[in-house]
Design a protein around this motif. Structure first.
Motif, mmCIF file in Angstrom:
data_model
loop_
_atom_site.group_PDB
_atom_site.id
_atom_site.type_symbol
_atom_site.label_atom_id
_atom_site.label_comp_id
_atom_site.label_asym_id
_atom_site.label_seq_id
_atom_site.Cartn_x
_atom_site.Cartn_y
_atom_site.Cartn_z
ATOM 1 N N ASP A 140 0.831 -1.215 0.000
ATOM 2 C CA ASP A 140 0.000 0.000 0.000
ATOM 3 C C ASP A 140 0.862 1.260 0.000
ATOM 4 N N PHE A 179 0.959 4.036 -2.909
ATOM 5 C CA PHE A 179 0.778 5.472 -2.670
ATOM 6 C C PHE A 179 1.759 6.297 -3.481
ATOM 7 N N PRO A 200 -0.971 8.043 -5.941
ATOM 8 C CA PRO A 200 -1.389 8.685 -4.684
ATOM 9 C C PRO A 200 -2.884 8.968 -4.603
ATOM 10 N N VAL A 217 -5.256 5.586 -3.082
ATOM 11 C CA VAL A 217 -5.211 5.043 -1.724
ATOM 12 C C VAL A 217 -6.210 5.774 -0.840
ATOM 13 N N VAL A 252 -3.580 13.719 2.120
ATOM 14 C CA VAL A 252 -4.011 12.760 1.107
ATOM 15 C C VAL A 252 -5.414 13.103 0.616
ATOM 16 N N THR A 310 3.109 14.237 2.919
ATOM 17 C CA THR A 310 2.997 13.343 1.766
ATOM 18 C C THR A 310 4.248 13.425 0.898
#
Length: 585
Positions: free
Chosen positions: A450, A454, A458, A461, A487, A521
């Protein structure tokens, strides 16, 4: 206050911008040279004044020259005007001469830097610089032999280039220092201040040989010969940094998954002994074999040797033996030795050659994967993506070996030609290969699929998924709550989605994602992008180092070795002209 006083002083020295007036030349014999940051210069004594003001020029002229100059050349007289005009002409001629001399010297220095750069890139000794100059002069002399005037000019310019061994050494020191400075130039998110093969500049992600600062990830091949008497490297580093990410080199792991055993190892050993017999039994025998291939215009001119260190050699050796099977059998039949007859029996045995053809086909698939994993600028995500694709291919191969053998062309042709059926040994090998790849690459310590997803996708997810907790384990200092919010915000940005479709993964995270808005991120992305995926760069750098520090360069210092190694392995090309100010000529 102190700050205002400091600013006042700076204003007096730096911010007054007085324009030079033309009548100052007639009154005070000053001229303003025509170049950047020029200062008023006295035509009589060539001294300059700092600030371009009437009082400064007048004070200098009255103090130093007024009495004698005015007496010989009265103001407003024709003699004075002629004298000033002559001084201006002389000044400009001197400046032009100095400028040409400086330009020629700068060009010679730049050429010297260029030659030193190419020497270091080619792993050549510093003393070869003079040889290159001699070669250049010889080439010019031949190419321009019909134009003596031009030849003389060019040869004189080449002779001015400083290329002694000591000079080349100093040039490499400058180039190596300049490269080091470039590589570790500070950036707000440069790999989080850690040393690795991957580093970030303003707009690109580069992969080079760097030093070591704070280690957050390490990849090893597990070879005891590397650690010598000091064992437990990963555990020792983990004791210092519990969050250390330790991996087994992806390339080495894929090679271990395809390790031969049983019948397959026996077949490979026989092929290796056969090749060694043709090559090494006697030099005459090897020459006769090559002469035979040349005489019958065979597809290849010789056999290839196998080396365990070279991962691709196993498949290429098998391919060459398969292509030259008939020629090898014919040549061995002319030899009288018992070993030659044993190898001939091996080559005409359809069952044994079935294993050879099978190994040749399966090794071609493994070599394709290995070539994908080798090379520079591969991130851990790229390499795991390639392995993931190969795992799917192996499942297809597992079914295909039991059926039509579409992906085993050599084996299929051999079976059709000799009416051979299925072989359980081959099926078991492919099944074991699929199992090994599944088990070795299914669970990645501290790095789940996972998290890798991402980085690649991106927007696919979930913000509240388990992967954010795993990201916290990978990077303990990250703010997990802020990561989830970022996110979600990225998922609503149509601009970022469009940019993600148009550019690659590295370009997207480095150039498109704003640092201020998406600190967490972007931070976890840079952590993954700068992670060690394999030992390829390290091992290729060792090869370069062995080439640089050979037995003929036993006096090469460690500092010079480090500088030569950096230059030899980098893809960065410095601006030679901007390096001239680093030289002490």
């Amino acid at each position: 206050n102190d700050k205002s006083m400091a600013n006042t002083k700076k204003h007096k020295a730096d911010f007054e911008n007085h324009q030079f007036k033309s009548d100052w030349t007639d009154c005070f014999c000053f001229i303003l040279p025509d170049h950047a940051k020029a200062k008023p210069t006295c035509l009589i004594c060539m001294q300059t004044v700092v600030v371009c003001k009437t009082d400064n020029l007048k004070r200098h002229f009255n103090t130093m020259h007024a009495a004698s100059f005015n007496a010989n050349y009265p103001p407003e007289s024709d003699q004075r005007k002629q004298k000033i005009a002559n001084m201006i002409t002389s000044f400009k001629h001197s400046v032009s001469t100095i400028s040409k001399s400086t330009s020629a010297q700068e060009s010679a220095t730049a050429a010297s830097l260029q030659i030193s750069w190419y020497l270091a890139k080619a792993n050549k000794p510093f003393a070869d610089a003079e040889l290159m100059k001699s070669c250049a002069v010889a080439m010019v002399s031949e190419v321009l032999r019909h134009d003596e005037k031009q030849k003389k000019t060019v040869v004189e310019l080449l002779q001015q280039v400083p290329l002694s061994a000591n000079t080349a050494t100093r040039r490499v020191e400058v180039l190596g220092t300049a490269f080091c400075f470039f590589a570790v130039s500070s950036s707000s998110d440069w790999a989080h201040n850690r040393g690795s093969h991957l580093y970030r500049t303003d707009s690109i992600l580069c992969e080079e040989w760097l030093g070591c600062w704070q280690i957050v990830s390490i990849v090893t091949d597990g070879a005891p010969s590397v650690v010598e008497q000091h064992k437990g490297l990963v555990s020792r580093l983990s004791a210092i940094n519990p969050a250390l990410l330790a991996f087994h080199c992806i390339i080495h792991k894929s090679v271990l998954c395809a390790k031969l055993c049983g019948k397959m190892q026996e077949t490979m050993d026989t092929v290796t002994r056969l090749v060694n017999f043709v090559h090494e039994n006697s030099s005459l025998q090897h020459r006769l074999f090559r002469a035979m291939l040349d005489e019958i215009s065979a597809e290849h001119k010789d056999l290839l040797l196998h080396n365990d260190v070279r991962w691709l050699s196993k498949g290429r050796v098998l391919e060459r033996v398969c292509d030259l099977r008939d020629e090898l059998a014919s040549f061995l039949s002319t030899l009288q030795s018992q070993r030659a007859q044993e190898f001939k029996i091996f080559l005409i045995d359809n069952d044994m050659m079935g294993y050879v053809f099978f190994l040749c086909d399966i090794m071609s698939h493994l070599n394709c994967l290995n070539l994908q994993l080798q090379g520079k600028n591969h991130t851990v995500v790229d390499m795991y993506k390639a392995v993931e694709a190969f795992r799917s291919k192996v499942k297809l191969l597992e079914k295909d070996i039991q059926g039509r053998k579409l992906h085993f062309p050599r084996l299929r042709e051999h079976c059709e030609k000799n009416n051979m059926g299925e072989d359980q040994v081959m099926q078991d090998f492919v099944s074991s290969l699929a199992k090994n790849f599944y088990e070795c690459f299914e669970c990645t310590p501290k790095l789940s699929s996972d998290i890798l997803l991402f980085l690649r996708q991106p927007f696919s997810v979930s913000a509240d998924g388990q992967w954010t907790a795993e990201a916290k384990k990978v990077w303990p200092s990250i703010d997990e709550a802020a990561l989830q919010m970022e996110v979600l915000e990225m998922g609503t940005s149509d601009v970022l989605k469009a940019q993600h479709r148009d550019v690659g993964v590295k370009d997207f995270w480095i150039n498109m994602v704003p640092q201020a808005r998406f600190k967490n991120t972007r931070g976890i992305a840079m952590l993954l992008l700068t992670m060690f995926p394999s030992t390829y760069i390290c091992e290729s750098s060792f090869s370069s180092m062995n080439s640089i520090k050979n037995q003929d360069r036993n006096r090469l210092s460690n500092a010079h070795l480090d500088q030569c190694l950096r230059i030899a392995t980098t893809e960065y090309r410095p601006d030679i002209r901007n390096l001239e100010n680093l030289l002490k000529i």
